[in-house]
Design an enzyme around this catalytic site. Structure first.
Site, PDB file in Angstrom:
ATOM      1  N   ASP A 199     -25.899 -28.819  72.878  1.00 25.84           N
ATOM      2  CA  ASP A 199     -24.749 -29.609  73.358  1.00 25.84           C
ATOM      3  C   ASP A 199     -24.664 -29.403  74.862  1.00 25.84           C
ATOM      4  O   ASP A 199     -25.513 -28.716  75.459  1.00 25.84           O
ATOM      5  CB  ASP A 199     -23.443 -29.174  72.643  1.00 25.84           C
ATOM      6  CG  ASP A 199     -22.398 -30.302  72.600  1.00 25.84           C
ATOM      7  OD1 ASP A 199     -21.970 -30.756  73.684  1.00 25.84           O
ATOM      8  OD2 ASP A 199     -22.011 -30.717  71.497  1.00 25.84           O
ATOM      9  N   GLY A 218     -27.682 -28.647  77.374  1.00 26.87           N
ATOM     10  CA  GLY A 218     -28.506 -29.696  77.973  1.00 26.87           C
ATOM     11  C   GLY A 218     -27.842 -31.048  77.820  1.00 26.87           C
ATOM     12  O   GLY A 218     -26.663 -31.146  77.443  1.00 26.87           O
ATOM     13  N   ASP A 219     -28.608 -32.072  78.109  1.00 22.01           N
ATOM     14  CA  ASP A 219     -28.111 -33.442  78.081  1.00 22.01           C
ATOM     15  C   ASP A 219     -28.980 -34.233  77.101  1.00 22.01           C
ATOM     16  O   ASP A 219     -30.199 -34.329  77.306  1.00 22.01           O
ATOM     17  CB  ASP A 219     -28.227 -34.025  79.504  1.00 22.01           C
ATOM     18  CG  ASP A 219     -27.701 -35.443  79.604  1.00 22.01           C
ATOM     19  OD1 ASP A 219     -27.593 -36.119  78.558  1.00 22.01           O
ATOM     20  OD2 ASP A 219     -27.411 -35.887  80.728  1.00 22.01           O
ATOM     21  N   PHE A 220     -28.377 -34.765  76.043  1.00 23.22           N
ATOM     22  CA  PHE A 220     -29.216 -35.437  75.045  1.00 23.22           C
ATOM     23  C   PHE A 220     -29.785 -36.773  75.515  1.00 23.22           C
ATOM     24  O   PHE A 220     -30.570 -37.394  74.811  1.00 23.22           O
ATOM     25  CB  PHE A 220     -28.572 -35.508  73.662  1.00 23.22           C
ATOM     26  CG  PHE A 220     -27.170 -36.069  73.542  1.00 23.22           C
ATOM     27  CD1 PHE A 220     -26.747 -37.155  74.270  1.00 23.22           C
ATOM     28  CD2 PHE A 220     -26.291 -35.511  72.613  1.00 23.22           C
ATOM     29  CE1 PHE A 220     -25.474 -37.681  74.115  1.00 23.22           C
ATOM     30  CE2 PHE A 220     -25.004 -36.032  72.436  1.00 23.22           C
ATOM     31  CZ  PHE A 220     -24.601 -37.106  73.190  1.00 23.22           C
ATOM     32  N   HIS A 238     -21.626 -42.792  66.948  1.00 25.41           N
ATOM     33  CA  HIS A 238     -20.433 -43.651  67.017  1.00 25.41           C
ATOM     34  C   HIS A 238     -19.687 -43.512  68.349  1.00 25.41           C
ATOM     35  O   HIS A 238     -18.794 -44.283  68.633  1.00 25.41           O
ATOM     36  CB  HIS A 238     -19.504 -43.416  65.821  1.00 25.41           C
ATOM     37  CG  HIS A 238     -18.667 -42.172  65.888  1.00 25.41           C
ATOM     38  ND1 HIS A 238     -17.604 -41.949  65.042  1.00 25.41           N
ATOM     39  CD2 HIS A 238     -18.734 -41.078  66.678  1.00 25.41           C
ATOM     40  CE1 HIS A 238     -17.060 -40.786  65.320  1.00 25.41           C
ATOM     41  NE2 HIS A 238     -17.717 -40.232  66.294  1.00 25.41           N
TER      42      HIS A 238
HETATM   43  C1  LIG Z   1     -17.527 -36.408  68.646  1.00 23.07           C
HETATM   44  S1  LIG Z   1     -18.199 -34.860  69.119  1.00 23.07           S
HETATM   45  C2  LIG Z   1     -19.121 -34.421  67.655  1.00 23.07           C
HETATM   46  C3  LIG Z   1     -19.276 -32.940  67.476  1.00 23.07           C
HETATM   47  C4  LIG Z   1     -19.949 -32.522  66.164  1.00 23.07           C
HETATM   48  N1  LIG Z   1     -21.293 -33.033  66.039  1.00 23.07           N
HETATM   49  C5  LIG Z   1     -19.111 -32.967  64.971  1.00 23.07           C
HETATM   50  O1  LIG Z   1     -19.561 -33.729  64.149  1.00 23.07           O
HETATM   51  O2  LIG Z   1     -17.973 -32.499  64.856  1.00 23.07           O
HETATM   52  C6  LIG Z   1     -19.461 -35.369  70.252  1.00 23.07           C
HETATM   53  C7  LIG Z   1     -20.257 -34.221  70.886  1.00 23.07           C
HETATM   54  O3  LIG Z   1     -21.246 -34.782  71.750  1.00 23.07           O
HETATM   55  C8  LIG Z   1     -21.371 -33.928  72.865  1.00 23.07           C
HETATM   56  N2  LIG Z   1     -21.976 -34.647  73.994  1.00 23.07           N
HETATM   57  C9  LIG Z   1     -21.441 -35.681  74.701  1.00 23.07           C
HETATM   58  N3  LIG Z   1     -22.287 -36.071  75.674  1.00 23.07           N
HETATM   59  C10 LIG Z   1     -23.381 -35.260  75.587  1.00 23.07           C
HETATM   60  C11 LIG Z   1     -24.613 -35.186  76.305  1.00 23.07           C
HETATM   61  N4  LIG Z   1     -24.882 -36.048  77.315  1.00 23.07           N
HETATM   62  N5  LIG Z   1     -25.515 -34.245  75.947  1.00 23.07           N
HETATM   63  C12 LIG Z   1     -25.250 -33.386  74.912  1.00 23.07           C
HETATM   64  N6  LIG Z   1     -24.101 -33.422  74.171  1.00 23.07           N
HETATM   65  C13 LIG Z   1     -23.183 -34.357  74.516  1.00 23.07           C
HETATM   66  C14 LIG Z   1     -19.949 -33.504  73.122  1.00 23.07           C
HETATM   67  O4  LIG Z   1     -19.899 -32.360  73.952  1.00 23.07           O
HETATM   68  C15 LIG Z   1     -19.426 -33.281  71.719  1.00 23.07           C
HETATM   69  O5  LIG Z   1     -19.595 -31.950  71.287  1.00 23.07           O
END
Ligand SMILES: C[S@@+](CC[C@H](N)C(=O)[O-])C[C@H]1O[C@@H](n2cnc3c(N)ncnc32)[C@H](O)[C@@H]1O
Length: 330
Positions: A199, A218-220, A238
């Site tokens: 994350d 990191g950044d996905f 979503h």
């Molecule tokens: C809606 S939450 C979902 C968290 C978890 N997977 C769940 O189902 O409860 C979205 C997640 O995406 C992560 N996120 C957003 N942008 C991101 C990025 N560019 N790289 C990595 N993670 C990211 C956020 O930090 C957050 O933890």
């Protein structure tokens, strides 16, 4: 006006948000924590939490009509739903309810007309850069959001874990896993396996350290993502429109071995309008998250854009489904 007429039906619909608002406020002021096993009057509860007894009773009367708290001759008592508003409940959903009624969600709903007119995310008209930038700049709000995701998952995790067979996975990566709640629950069922929680750096920095789980910030969108036998992508796609959602899947595809499975966990939209959680979540995404819920055929198109195919869809005993993808091999 007669009940059951179109006018009354519209009246109910137009004012339905007041009931949700009462729920948000009761969660915020912590009334469930003040109510223990013994019945308590509005006066006693109000004194414990610093509220006005008459107003508190009026709010609780509304939520009680929806099964949250119950009024008896001896005072207010808990119901299974109101128990979930307690902070100390092992499956507490208080943080999620507070988030849905919190500053960002509530102000965002107030400017939803902006989305209707432009198609853009409502919140971006009041918070430039959207919620992810906002949480990065406001770490305390970000922590509350992460806690709300863990709380929301309490309604989903049991269904997910009992529906998925993890016996064939040695390494499981949770992409955008937040606090790692889905990964930890699946690893409890797979004692032979290890996991990586991926994350944003500030999110994994705040995630609990657990046995068999490596933390990777990191950044996905940029990668590189970890190599694994299974990828959990839960409540992530979503949050994004199609180009970004396909880009996340493409990053996974770029590192996934040929045998890997990609487990997308989402509330899947029905093709026809129904009163299902996915439809409400879709508007929440339009308002705050910036993304959209999707039908199964829309997920299949996203998978194909990332060179993945839908192998199977696993329904769960909760509202979420698990769409299992595999790499398309050339
Ligand atoms: C809606 S939450 C979902 C968290 C978890 N997977 C769940 O189902 O409860 C979205 C997640 O995406 C992560 N996120 C957003 N942008 C991101 C990025 N560019 N790289 C990595 N993670 C990211 C956020 O930090 C957050 O933890």
């Amino acid at each position: 006006m007669q009940s059951g007429t179109p006018e009354v039906s519209l009246w109910h619909f137009a004012t339905a948000y007041y009931a949700s608002r009462c729920l948000h406020v009761l969660a915020e002021i912590g009334v469930a924590d003040a109510l223990d096993a013994a019945p308590a009057s509005s006066e006693v509860l109000a004194q414990a939490i610093g509220a006005d007894a008459a107003a508190l009773g009026r709010l609780m009367r509304v939520t009680a009509a929806h099964g949250v708290f119950r009024k008896t001759a001896d005072g207010w008592v808990h119901t299974p739903q109101s128990e979930l508003l307690r902070s100390d409940h092992p499956r507490s959903m208080r943080a999620f309810v507070c988030m849905t009624g919190g500053d960002m969600a509530w102000r965002g709903a107030g400017v939803l007309t902006h989305s209707a007119r432009t198609g853009a995310t409502a919140v971006e008209s009041i918070v430039p850069g959207g919620i992810w930038a906002y949480f990065k700049d406001n770490p305390e709000k970000g922590k509350l959001f992460n806690a709300s995701m863990a709380a929301k998952a309490n309604a989903e995790i049991d269904g997910f874990v009992s529906a998925v067979d993890a016996s064939g996975y040695q390494m499981i990566a949770d992409i955008g896993g937040g606090r790692g709640h889905f990964l930890a629950a699946l690893l409890d069922k797979a004692p032979h396996a290890r996991g990586v929680l991926f994350d944003q750096p500030q999110v994994v920095a705040d995630a609990p350290h657990r046995d068999r789980i490596e933390l990777q910030g990191g950044d996905f969108f940029k990668g590189p993502l970890p190599r694994a036998d299974a990828y959990l992508i839960s409540n992530i796609l979503h949050d994004w429109r199609d180009p970004e959602a396909a880009a996340i899947l493409s990053q996974v595809r770029a590192v996934a071995p040929d045998h890997a499975e990609v487990l997308v966990i989402e509330n899947v939209l029905s093709e026809e309008p129904t009163q299902e959680i996915a439809q409400t979540m879709d508007i929440m995404m339009l308002t705050v998250g910036g993304g959209q819920e999707r039908t199964l055929s829309e997920y299949a198109a996203l998978f194909a854009a990332a060179n993945l195919r839908v192998d199977r869809v696993i329904p769960t005993s909760r509202t979420i489904s698990v769409i299992v993808g595999k790499p398309i091999l050339q």
